[in-house]
Structure formats: structure tokens, C-alpha cells
Design a protein around this motif. Structure first.
Motif, PDB file in Angstrom:
ATOM      1  N   ARG A  86     -46.842 -10.640  52.627  1.00 41.26           N
ATOM      2  CA  ARG A  86     -47.283 -10.370  53.789  1.00 41.26           C
ATOM      3  C   ARG A  86     -47.722  -8.832  53.765  1.00 41.26           C
ATOM      4  O   ARG A  86     -48.691  -8.457  54.106  1.00 41.26           O
ATOM      5  CB  ARG A  86     -46.252 -10.679  54.785  1.00 41.26           C
ATOM      6  CG  ARG A  86     -46.596 -10.279  56.416  1.00 41.26           C
ATOM      7  CD  ARG A  86     -45.288 -10.495  57.253  1.00 41.26           C
ATOM      8  NE  ARG A  86     -45.572 -10.537  58.591  1.00 41.26           N
ATOM      9  CZ  ARG A  86     -45.557  -9.338  59.353  1.00 41.26           C
ATOM     10  NH1 ARG A  86     -44.968  -8.482  58.791  1.00 41.26           N
ATOM     11  NH2 ARG A  86     -45.530  -9.397  60.459  1.00 41.26           N
ATOM     12  N   ASP A  87     -46.791  -8.040  53.156  1.00 43.37           N
ATOM     13  CA  ASP A  87     -46.954  -6.555  53.360  1.00 43.37           C
ATOM     14  C   ASP A  87     -48.202  -5.965  52.301  1.00 43.37           C
ATOM     15  O   ASP A  87     -48.803  -5.254  52.832  1.00 43.37           O
ATOM     16  CB  ASP A  87     -45.746  -5.996  52.344  1.00 43.37           C
ATOM     17  CG  ASP A  87     -44.376  -6.127  53.612  1.00 43.37           C
ATOM     18  OD1 ASP A  87     -44.601  -6.508  54.319  1.00 43.37           O
ATOM     19  OD2 ASP A  87     -43.480  -5.909  52.992  1.00 43.37           O
ATOM     20  N   THR A  88     -48.260  -6.864  51.280  1.00 43.04           N
ATOM     21  CA  THR A  88     -49.567  -6.670  50.415  1.00 43.04           C
ATOM     22  C   THR A  88     -50.619  -6.945  50.926  1.00 43.04           C
ATOM     23  O   THR A  88     -51.840  -6.025  51.161  1.00 43.04           O
ATOM     24  CB  THR A  88     -49.552  -7.373  49.057  1.00 43.04           C
ATOM     25  OG1 THR A  88     -48.176  -7.076  48.342  1.00 43.04           O
ATOM     26  CG2 THR A  88     -50.495  -7.451  48.248  1.00 43.04           C
ATOM     27  N   LEU A  89     -50.916  -7.942  51.811  1.00 40.86           N
ATOM     28  CA  LEU A  89     -52.051  -8.447  52.374  1.00 40.86           C
ATOM     29  C   LEU A  89     -52.448  -7.398  53.730  1.00 40.86           C
ATOM     30  O   LEU A  89     -53.438  -6.811  53.838  1.00 40.86           O
ATOM     31  CB  LEU A  89     -52.217  -9.814  53.029  1.00 40.86           C
ATOM     32  CG  LEU A  89     -52.278 -10.812  52.110  1.00 40.86           C
ATOM     33  CD1 LEU A  89     -51.946 -12.074  52.553  1.00 40.86           C
ATOM     34  CD2 LEU A  89     -53.483 -10.686  50.931  1.00 40.86           C
ATOM     35  N   LEU A  90     -51.368  -6.935  54.352  1.00 39.15           N
ATOM     36  CA  LEU A  90     -51.632  -6.017  55.534  1.00 39.15           C
ATOM     37  C   LEU A  90     -52.081  -4.438  55.104  1.00 39.15           C
ATOM     38  O   LEU A  90     -52.558  -3.965  55.909  1.00 39.15           O
ATOM     39  CB  LEU A  90     -50.161  -5.997  56.516  1.00 39.15           C
ATOM     40  CG  LEU A  90     -49.880  -7.303  57.051  1.00 39.15           C
ATOM     41  CD1 LEU A  90     -48.443  -7.137  57.782  1.00 39.15           C
ATOM     42  CD2 LEU A  90     -50.916  -7.351  58.279  1.00 39.15           C
ATOM     43  N   GLU A  91     -51.699  -4.487  53.835  1.00 37.57           N
ATOM     44  CA  GLU A  91     -52.152  -3.010  53.437  1.00 37.57           C
ATOM     45  C   GLU A  91     -53.585  -2.849  53.202  1.00 37.57           C
ATOM     46  O   GLU A  91     -54.215  -1.682  53.270  1.00 37.57           O
ATOM     47  CB  GLU A  91     -51.497  -2.601  51.854  1.00 37.57           C
ATOM     48  CG  GLU A  91     -51.559  -1.334  51.540  1.00 37.57           C
ATOM     49  CD  GLU A  91     -50.730  -0.368  52.398  1.00 37.57           C
ATOM     50  OE1 GLU A  91     -51.332   0.761  52.428  1.00 37.57           O
ATOM     51  OE2 GLU A  91     -49.660  -1.004  52.849  1.00 37.57           O
ATOM     52  N   THR A  92     -54.276  -4.059  53.405  1.00 33.87           N
ATOM     53  CA  THR A  92     -55.597  -3.916  53.259  1.00 33.87           C
ATOM     54  C   THR A  92     -56.511  -4.420  54.306  1.00 33.87           C
ATOM     55  O   THR A  92     -57.686  -4.270  54.570  1.00 33.87           O
ATOM     56  CB  THR A  92     -56.421  -5.304  52.113  1.00 33.87           C
ATOM     57  OG1 THR A  92     -56.271  -6.322  53.092  1.00 33.87           O
ATOM     58  CG2 THR A  92     -55.481  -5.198  50.958  1.00 33.87           C
ATOM     59  N   MET A  93     -55.616  -4.241  55.668  1.00 37.62           N
ATOM     60  CA  MET A  93     -56.013  -4.841  56.905  1.00 37.62           C
ATOM     61  C   MET A  93     -55.831  -3.766  58.082  1.00 37.62           C
ATOM     62  O   MET A  93     -55.055  -2.833  57.934  1.00 37.62           O
ATOM     63  CB  MET A  93     -55.309  -6.297  57.455  1.00 37.62           C
ATOM     64  CG  MET A  93     -55.549  -7.170  56.673  1.00 37.62           C
ATOM     65  SD  MET A  93     -54.522  -8.715  56.997  1.00 37.62           S
ATOM     66  CE  MET A  93     -55.104  -9.206  58.462  1.00 37.62           C
ATOM     67  N   PRO A  94     -56.786  -3.648  59.017  1.00 34.44           N
ATOM     68  CA  PRO A  94     -56.737  -2.445  59.966  1.00 34.44           C
ATOM     69  C   PRO A  94     -55.582  -2.451  60.904  1.00 34.44           C
ATOM     70  O   PRO A  94     -55.911  -2.699  62.205  1.00 34.44           O
ATOM     71  CB  PRO A  94     -58.243  -2.390  60.486  1.00 34.44           C
ATOM     72  CG  PRO A  94     -58.387  -3.948  60.567  1.00 34.44           C
ATOM     73  CD  PRO A  94     -57.809  -4.521  59.415  1.00 34.44           C
TER      74      PRO A  94
END
Length: 201
Positions: A86-94
Motif C-alpha cells: 500500500r505504501d509503495t503504490l501510494l508513493e506513485t499516486m497524487p
């Protein structure tokens, strides 16, 4: 003594200025003149570093890709595998102002790449990088026995995850989702594909 100029730092300063112009005014307003004004430079000085708008845009997007990739590589996870995903994917999201500006730069190339081969190359690098990240996520979950029962290949599951992440990001950039709704939709999808994901948020 002559003044020592850090040219790489100045190029990064310009890349940041491109991001601010795109986030505030849209990609159509990016020009040598507008970026120079945003950075507090003259157009002539900027042209010592980038002679065309396309060069300037390409460099700005490449820096966003590199910056996000570096942050993900440097992340240190102390929670569960699911939380790390979750944290990894959110790092790429606005999800906040900084990541919104980065995503705005990256996704600006959806249209720009249709008419400019150099920008299309940068666009492909962005998509290839995101797919590679999603594939590593899916393969890690599979290796840990955390993927929900499935018959699709890990490659297909990675393509689906990539589509979800990019789709939610685009909807957020377009103003169709709030950051909270975007994150909730990501959580809902992760709950479908990760065993026990809904118990760890």
C-alpha cells in the motif's frame, strides 16, 4: 575567483519550475518563457540548458520518474507486507501536493507523446517503470503466499494493478476523486487481491 555554477542543480531547478507551471496552469502553458519566469530566470539563460520546449519537458518528466523511483528504493518498511504494498503504490499516486505535482508532470505525456517521438520515449519509460513496479509487487505477494486465489498469470495481475493505480491517479488529477476516495478505492482493490489486506489497514 570565478563563480562556480552547479549546472546539474540549475537543471533540477528548472525541472521543478516545469512541475509548478503544469500543476498550476496546465501543460499547454509550459514554454521556455513561462518556465524561465517561474524559475526567476531570463529566457536566454534557460536556453543555455534547454533549447526547446520538448527537451525541457522530457527532462522534467525523467526527473520525476527518477525521484519517485529513488524514494521507493529508499523506503524502509516496518509493518506487514500488505502495508508495504500500500505504501509503495501510494508513493506513485497524487495523494498530497508534492505527489500531485509529480503525477501531473508524468501524465501530461499521455497526449504529448502522440505527436513527439522524444516525448513518446519518455512516456514509455514512465509506463514501463510503473508496470515493472506492479510486477514486483505481485511477484512478492505471490512468493509470500499472500495473493488471493487466482488463475491469471502474475504478468496479467500486474497489468490489472497497473491499470487500477494509473486509472485512480488520472481520476484524481481530473478532479473526479478526492485523495481520500482515491485511497479508499485502492484499499478496496488490494482487499480483493491480497489475503488479509482488509484486516491490516
Amino acid at each position: 575567483m570565478p563563480k562556480i555554477v552547479d549546472h546539474e542543480a540549475r537543471r533540477m531547478e528548472l525541472a521543478d519550475a516545469v512541475g509548478r507551471v503544469i500543476a498550476r496552469d496546465g501543460v499547454n502553458e509550459v514554454s521556455i518563457r513561462s518556465v524561465a519566469a517561474e524559475a526567476g530566470w531570463s529566457s536566454g539563460t534557460l536556453r543555455h540548458y534547454f533549447t526547446t520546449r520538448a527537451e525541457l519537458l522530457a527532462f522534467a518528466c525523467e526527473q520525476v520518474i527518477h525521484r519517485v523511483a529513488t524514494r521507493i528504493t529508499d523506503m524502509r518498511h516496518s509493518g506487514t507486507v500488505q502495508q508495504a504494498v500500500r505504501d509503495t503504490l501510494l508513493e506513485t499516486m497524487p495523494v498530497d501536493a508534492r505527489r500531485h505535482a509529480e503525477a501531473a508532470v508524468a501524465f501530461a505525456f499521455l497526449a504529448l507523446g502522440l505527436s513527439d517521438p522524444r516525448l513518446a520515449e519518455v512516456q514509455r519509460a514512465h509506463f514501463d517503470g510503473m508496470y515493472g513496479l506492479c510486477l514486483r509487487v505481485i511477484e512478492s505477494l505471490d512468493a509470500e503466499g499472500l495473493l488471493a486465489p487466482h488463475i491469471a498469470s502474475t504478468e496479467l495481475l500486474a497489468r490489472r494493478l497497473h491499470a487500477v493505480v494509473d486509472g485512480l491517479s488520472i481520476q484524481r488529477l481530473a478532479g473526479h476523486l478526492t485523495p481520500e476516495l482515491m485511497v479508499a478505492q485502492l484499499d478496496a482493490y488490494l482487499a480483493e487481491i491480497i489475503i488479509g489486506a482488509d484486516e491490516t489497514r
